[in-house]
Design a protein around this motif. Structure first.
Motif, PDB file in Angstrom:
ATOM      1  N   VAL A 138       0.861  -1.180   0.000  1.00 48.98           N
ATOM      2  CA  VAL A 138       0.000   0.000   0.000  1.00 48.98           C
ATOM      3  C   VAL A 138       0.898   1.232   0.000  1.00 48.98           C
ATOM      4  N   GLN A 139       0.546   2.223  -0.816  1.00 52.94           N
ATOM      5  CA  GLN A 139       1.322   3.457  -0.881  1.00 52.94           C
ATOM      6  C   GLN A 139       0.388   4.650  -0.984  1.00 52.94           C
ATOM      7  N   LYS A 140       0.548   5.597  -0.075  1.00 47.59           N
ATOM      8  CA  LYS A 140      -0.210   6.854  -0.147  1.00 47.59           C
ATOM      9  C   LYS A 140       0.310   7.633  -1.351  1.00 47.59           C
TER      10      LYS A 140
ATOM     11  N   ILE B 299      -2.791   3.715  -3.102  1.00 44.96           N
ATOM     12  CA  ILE B 299      -2.758   2.619  -4.058  1.00 44.96           C
ATOM     13  C   ILE B 299      -2.505   1.333  -3.280  1.00 44.96           C
ATOM     14  N   GLN B 300      -3.234   0.292  -3.644  1.00 41.37           N
ATOM     15  CA  GLN B 300      -2.985  -1.028  -3.076  1.00 41.37           C
ATOM     16  C   GLN B 300      -2.753  -1.982  -4.231  1.00 41.37           C
ATOM     17  N   ILE B 301      -1.592  -2.632  -4.237  1.00 40.15           N
ATOM     18  CA  ILE B 301      -1.283  -3.602  -5.283  1.00 40.15           C
ATOM     19  C   ILE B 301      -2.111  -4.856  -5.026  1.00 40.15           C
ATOM     20  N   ALA B 302      -2.908  -5.249  -6.018  1.00 41.05           N
ATOM     21  CA  ALA B 302      -3.769  -6.423  -5.894  1.00 41.05           C
ATOM     22  C   ALA B 302      -3.113  -7.659  -6.501  1.00 41.05           C
ATOM     23  N   GLY B 303      -2.231  -7.460  -7.473  1.00 38.42           N
ATOM     24  CA  GLY B 303      -1.579  -8.598  -8.103  1.00 38.42           C
ATOM     25  C   GLY B 303      -0.477  -8.168  -9.044  1.00 38.42           C
ATOM     26  N   ILE B 304       0.441  -9.083  -9.277  1.00 43.56           N
ATOM     27  CA  ILE B 304       1.575  -8.849 -10.173  1.00 43.56           C
ATOM     28  C   ILE B 304       1.706 -10.081 -11.059  1.00 43.56           C
TER      29      ILE B 304
ATOM     30  N   TYR C 110      -4.047  -3.087  -9.471  1.00 44.33           N
ATOM     31  CA  TYR C 110      -4.114  -2.283  -8.256  1.00 44.33           C
ATOM     32  C   TYR C 110      -5.486  -1.665  -8.095  1.00 44.33           C
ATOM     33  N   THR C 111      -5.729  -1.202  -6.898  1.00 42.10           N
ATOM     34  CA  THR C 111      -6.946  -0.440  -6.618  1.00 42.10           C
ATOM     35  C   THR C 111      -6.526   0.901  -6.022  1.00 42.10           C
TER      36      THR C 111
ATOM     37  N   LEU D   4       8.212  -1.361  -5.669  1.00 42.23           N
ATOM     38  CA  LEU D   4       6.888  -0.978  -6.175  1.00 42.23           C
ATOM     39  C   LEU D   4       6.418   0.344  -5.582  1.00 42.23           C
ATOM     40  N   ARG D   5       6.675   0.585  -4.314  1.00 36.71           N
ATOM     41  CA  ARG D   5       6.283   1.874  -3.716  1.00 36.71           C
ATOM     42  C   ARG D   5       6.970   3.040  -4.424  1.00 36.71           C
TER      43      ARG D   5
END
Length: 141
Positions: free
Chosen positions: A7-9, A23-28, A41-42, A127-128
Motif C-alpha cells: 500500500v502506498q499513499k 494505491i494497493q497492489i492487488a496482483g503482479i 491495483y486499486t 513498487l512503492r
C-alpha cells in the motif's frame, strides 16, 4: 508467515483536493515469454480518515510494463543515474534538444524484472517507489 499488502499513499485527488488517496497492489503478473509485467491495483479514497471509495469511480488505468518502453536506470536511493557520455546539445534558441539522454535508460521490462529478481531491495520498496513516480507523472488521475 503472514503476507503484507503493498500500500502506498499518493497525492490527493486533483478533482476533489480534500480527498486523500492510496494505491494497493492487488496482483503482479511477470511473464518472461511475453516480456510483460502487469500490475493490478486499486485506488482507495479517504475523507477525514473515513474510507469513501464507494462514492467514487472504481476504474483504474491499466499498468503494463514491456520492452516497447524505456525506463530510467536508478541507483540504490532511486535517483536517476547520470549518463556518463551525455553531451548537451542546444538549438538556435538555446533550448536543450537532447535532455532525454541526460540519464541512463534501459528497456523497461528487462530493467524492472531484473531489479525485482536480482537485487537485495524488497519488492514492496521497489513498487512503492514506482507508484510514487507514476503518481508524479499523473497516471492515477
Amino acid at each position: 508467515m503472514k503476507t503484507q499488502k503493498i500500500v502506498q499513499k499518493i497525492s490527493n485527488s486533483p478533482v476533489f483536493e480534500t480527498i486523500e488517496r492510496e494505491i494497493q497492489i492487488a496482483g503482479i503478473v511477470l511473464n518472461f515469454d511475453l516480456q510483460l509485467l502487469d500490475l493490478y491495483y486499486t485506488i482507495s479514497y479517504f475523507k477525514d480518515g473515513e474510507n469513501v471509495s464507494q462514492l467514487l469511480k472504481k476504474e483504474v488505468p491499466e499498468w503494463h510494463i514491456d520492452n516497447q518502453q524505456t525506463i530510467l536506470v536508478r541507483d540504490e536511493n532511486f535517483n536517476p543515474v547520470a549518463n556518463p557520455d551525455y553531451v548537451e546539445h542546444k538549438d538556435e534558441n538555446g533550448n536543450v534538444k537532447n535532455l532525454q539522454e541526460k540519464f541512463l535508460t534501459e528497456p523497461a521490462f528487462d530493467y524492472v524484472s531484473n531489479i525485482m529478481l536480482n537485487t537485495p531491495m524488497n519488492l514492496s520498496d521497489i513498487l512503492r517507489n514506482y507508484i510514487l513516480e507514476e503518481d508524479n507523472s499523473g497516471r492515477f488521475n
